[in-house]
Design a protein around this motif. Structure first.
Motif, short mmCIF file in Angstrom:
data_model
loop_
_atom_site.label_atom_id
_atom_site.label_comp_id
_atom_site.label_asym_id
_atom_site.label_seq_id
_atom_site.Cartn_x
_atom_site.Cartn_y
_atom_site.Cartn_z
N GLY B 99 -6.89 -30.68 -26.68
CA GLY B 99 -8.32 -30.85 -26.87
C GLY B 99 -9.07 -30.80 -25.56
N ARG B 100 -8.47 -31.39 -24.53
CA ARG B 100 -9.19 -31.45 -23.25
C ARG B 100 -9.21 -30.10 -22.56
NH1 ARG B 100 -6.35 -34.15 -19.87
NH2 ARG B 100 -4.66 -34.57 -21.31
N GLU B 101 -8.08 -29.43 -22.57
CA GLU B 101 -8.02 -28.15 -21.87
C GLU B 101 -8.36 -27.00 -22.80
OE1 GLU B 101 -4.18 -27.94 -20.10
OE2 GLU B 101 -4.54 -29.65 -18.80
N LYS B 102 -8.71 -27.34 -24.03
CA LYS B 102 -9.11 -26.34 -25.02
C LYS B 102 -8.03 -25.30 -25.24
CE LYS B 102 -13.89 -27.04 -23.77
NZ LYS B 102 -15.12 -26.45 -23.32
N THR B 103 -6.81 -25.75 -25.23
CA THR B 103 -5.71 -24.81 -25.41
C THR B 103 -5.12 -24.90 -26.82
OG1 THR B 103 -4.38 -26.47 -24.32
CG2 THR B 103 -4.97 -24.55 -23.04
N ALA B 104 -5.80 -25.65 -27.68
CA ALA B 104 -5.31 -25.78 -29.06
C ALA B 104 -5.22 -24.41 -29.73
CB ALA B 104 -6.21 -26.70 -29.85
N ASP B 105 -6.21 -23.57 -29.45
CA ASP B 105 -6.21 -22.24 -30.06
C ASP B 105 -5.02 -21.41 -29.61
OD1 ASP B 105 -8.81 -23.20 -30.70
OD2 ASP B 105 -9.37 -21.14 -31.17
N PHE B 106 -4.45 -21.79 -28.49
CA PHE B 106 -3.23 -21.12 -28.04
C PHE B 106 -2.03 -21.70 -28.76
CE2 PHE B 106 0.50 -21.33 -25.26
CZ PHE B 106 0.71 -19.98 -25.03
N LEU B 107 -1.84 -23.00 -28.60
CA LEU B 107 -0.61 -23.62 -29.08
C LEU B 107 -0.50 -23.63 -30.60
CD1 LEU B 107 1.96 -25.09 -28.24
CD2 LEU B 107 0.70 -27.22 -28.33
N LEU B 108 -1.59 -23.97 -31.27
CA LEU B 108 -1.50 -24.15 -32.72
C LEU B 108 -1.65 -22.83 -33.49
CD1 LEU B 108 -3.34 -27.56 -33.09
CD2 LEU B 108 -0.91 -27.12 -32.98
N ALA B 109 -1.88 -21.75 -32.76
CA ALA B 109 -1.85 -20.45 -33.43
C ALA B 109 -0.45 -19.84 -33.36
CB ALA B 109 -2.87 -19.50 -32.78
N LYS B 110 0.46 -20.58 -32.74
CA LYS B 110 1.85 -20.13 -32.65
C LYS B 110 2.61 -20.57 -33.91
CE LYS B 110 1.56 -18.56 -28.45
NZ LYS B 110 0.66 -17.43 -28.64
N PRO B 111 3.71 -19.88 -34.19
CA PRO B 111 4.45 -20.24 -35.42
C PRO B 111 5.23 -21.55 -35.31
CG PRO B 111 5.52 -18.43 -34.28
CD PRO B 111 4.27 -18.71 -33.53
N VAL B 112 4.50 -22.64 -35.20
CA VAL B 112 5.13 -23.96 -35.21
C VAL B 112 4.31 -24.89 -36.11
CG1 VAL B 112 6.32 -24.07 -32.99
CG2 VAL B 112 3.87 -24.43 -33.07
N THR B 113 4.97 -25.84 -36.72
CA THR B 113 4.22 -26.82 -37.51
C THR B 113 3.66 -27.85 -36.55
OG1 THR B 113 6.16 -28.22 -37.80
CG2 THR B 113 5.76 -26.57 -39.50
N ARG B 114 2.61 -28.51 -37.00
CA ARG B 114 2.04 -29.56 -36.16
C ARG B 114 3.04 -30.68 -35.96
NH1 ARG B 114 -4.17 -30.28 -37.24
NH2 ARG B 114 -4.77 -28.12 -37.53
N GLY B 115 3.82 -30.93 -37.01
CA GLY B 115 4.84 -31.98 -36.90
C GLY B 115 5.83 -31.67 -35.79
N ALA B 116 6.21 -30.41 -35.68
CA ALA B 116 7.15 -30.01 -34.63
C ALA B 116 6.53 -30.17 -33.26
CB ALA B 116 7.61 -28.57 -34.85
N VAL B 117 5.24 -29.85 -33.15
CA VAL B 117 4.55 -30.01 -31.87
C VAL B 117 4.53 -31.49 -31.49
CG1 VAL B 117 2.36 -29.77 -30.65
CG2 VAL B 117 3.10 -27.98 -32.22
#
Lengths: 294, 265
Positions: B99-117
């Motif tokens: 959220g702070r570095e605004k990189t959510a669009d990077f990480l959460l657009a990858k094929p991983v579940t949020r639970g795994a993250v």
């Protein structure tokens, strides 16, 4: 086969509007334009498709699968370029791209090198030190390095210089020939015109129109502005399709929709000092859809 | 696993710094023990003139302070304070980073579940804390053996040292929850320092007034070192309290992380 299917997709933030009852499909192999002014809901739609935000109601399906339920599975085949590119700062370009590649179970090293060469991106630089345009290039390579079947681009060209934009478009065309479906969001219609087969126009969270690019071009207006040497006879342009006729300070301006030959023939009869023909801007096209929808 | 390794690498520097600081504190303060023990009687006299409430608040116990365990117990107050800041900062930072570095669009657009993250990130944080504690344990054990005058109960020493990890785990979980309370956490450090010091002050007040119920309010009071020294174990009710707090915060974290909308940039 439909690659993207939106069914009554609605997203509200508290009381605020996001998108309302959005439905359209994107077919396999299409380059699909997603057009709307800033704040129309383009990013909201895209981020819902990627499972970054959850729909209030309705659904989005990608490759025939619900994008919330099967998120991780479908994201294997999606390449996404966010509108604003922010990456973990204290990393080198190479490290970030390798990190990105590590999420896909393929070897992407060759692709990274080829794409970076194409986009003239220095892999050894720190992301911190990159300009906006170069960060955008990192985003492009990041989005394409795993050869995805669906490429989603959210305002991809901002910050790119014309040469890079050109190369980027060529790259997209190649990806498309390879079989990739592309969703391309933009607020600049002319940018999309060149590439897209079809466009969806969205305003204030609602779908205004869904048209083939070829039809949209035929149906849109052109703005003419003439500076004649003499006087223009009042009836000279009294043909169907001419609207908003204005004549002041020795200048004539009007909007025209119809066969272009007809109007050029009329113009050719005049003695002109100067003349401008402009594509109507997006706002004017939206006005057109407003009128049609009303 | 790639997220796990990435996060480990990302927090390598800060963890190293915290570990060095914690080890530094214990080395420096324990090094003072021999000279302190030599003048024990004079010191005891000085302490006797101080009000009892102050003594309790700062965690000084007159009859035990001149023993190695007693002295260690006393300085451990500050070790846990630092350790708590480290743990909560880590927990809040690692989950709110996107959220702070605004990189959510990077990480959460990858094929991983949020639970795994979430799992990868919390595992990375846990690993970092374990490493910190391993180094700290080594440093504390070494210096204690080096400065000891009489032999001491190593079991009790180990239990006290281990309580650092337990308190850190509680604060790590609190940090996870704090990261997800607000839609976008922008300021990790003020939130961390505010929370930790608030608990520390409650602990301070609780200790000086001797209020038994206040003890439940602050993790700093969960592992009473004079109790550990006397009984050779932790107080079960406070072990349970720690586990409950950690579990509640962790569950809240997992659920919120999976369900929330990621704020647009």
């Amino acid at each position: 086969m439909a690659v993207i299917e939106l069914n009554g997709l609605t997203k509200t933030y508290g009381g605020a509007r996001g998108v309302t009852d959005l439905s359209f499909t994107v077919e396999e192999g299409e380059i699909f334009g997603f057009i709307g002014p800033n704040g129309a809901g383009k990013s909201t739609t895209i981020r819902t498709m990627l499972g970054l935000i959850y729909p209030t109601s309705g659904s989005a399906r990608i490759f025939g699968k619900d994008c919330i339920e099967h998120g991780p599975e479908i994201k294997k085949e999606i390449g996404y370029l966010p509108s604003e590119v922010f990456y973990y700062d204290n990393m080198r370009v190479k490290d970030l791209l390798n990190y990105s590649a590590s999420f896909y179970k393929k070897d992407c090293a060759g692709r990274i090198k080829a794409l970076a060469e194409r986009m003239e991106l220095d892999l050894t630089k720190k992301i911190d030190d990159l300009s906006l345009g170069n960060k955008k290039k990192v985003g492009i390579v990041q989005g394409l390095l795993h050869s995805p079947k669906l490429i989603i681009l959210d305002e991809p060209t901002s910050g790119l210089d014309p040469l890079m934009q050109q190369r980027f478009f060529e790259l997209l065309e190649e990806e498309n020939k390879r079989g990739a479906t592309i969703l391309f969001s933009s607020h600049i219609l002319s940018e999309v015109q060149r590439l897209c087969n079809r466009v969806a126009i969205i305003k204030e969270g609602r779908l205004m129109a869904l048209e083939k690019m070829s039809e949209l071009k035929e149906n849109t207006y052109k703005r003419f502005k003439l500076q004649p040497a003499g006087q223009v006879a009042p009836g000279a342009f009294a043909i169907p399709g001419v609207t908003e006729w204005k004549q002041e300070d020795g200048e004539v301006s009007f909007l025209y929709k119809g066969n272009i030959n007809e109007i050029t023939r009329r113009i050719a009869e005049l003695d002109l000092r100067n003349m401008w023909v402009e594509e109507p801007d997006l706002e004017e096209i939206f006005m057109h859809y407003y009128v049609k929808g009303a | 696993m790639n997220i796990f390794w990435y996060e480990l690498k990302a927090y390598r520097g800060t963890t190293l710094l915290w570990t060095a600081s914690l080890a530094g504190i214990v080395l420096l303060m324990m090094a003072m023990f021999p000279s302190f023990a030599k003048d024990a009687d004079a010191f005891r006299e000085v302490l006797q003139s101080m009000p009892e409430a102050v003594m309790k608040a700062v965690g000084l116990q007159l009859d035990s302070i001149t023993s190695l365990i007693g002295f260690y117990s006393y300085i451990f107050t500050y070790v846990t304070l630092c350790g708590s800041i480290q743990a909560m900062h880590l927990g809040t930072s690692i989950l709110s980073k996107e959220g702070r570095e605004k990189t959510a669009d990077f990480l959460l657009a990858k094929p991983v579940t949020r639970g795994a993250v979430f799992a990868a990130k919390s595992l990375a944080a846990l690993t970092l804390l374990l490493l910190t504690n391993a180094v700290f344990f080594g440093a504390a054990g070494l210096i204690a053996t080096a400065v000891k005058i009489a032999s001491f109960d190593f079991g009790i020493f180990a239990l006290i040292t281990l309580s650092l990890l337990l308190i850190q785990l509680v604060f790590l979980a609190i940090g996870f929850a704090a990261a997800l309370l607000l839609p976008r956490m922008k300021t990790v450090l003020p939130v961390t320092l505010g929370t930790v010091f608030a608990f520390f002050i409650i602990s301070f007040i609780g200790a000086s007034t001797g209020d038994g119920k206040l003890r439940y309010l602050t993790p700093f009071q969960y592992f009473d070192r004079s109790y550990i020294a006397a009984h050779g174990g932790y107080e079960p009710e406070f072990l349970i309290a720690s586990a409950v707090i950690a579990a509640v915060c962790l569950t809240y974290g997992i659920v919120r992380y999976a369900k929330r909308d990621v704020q647009a940039t």
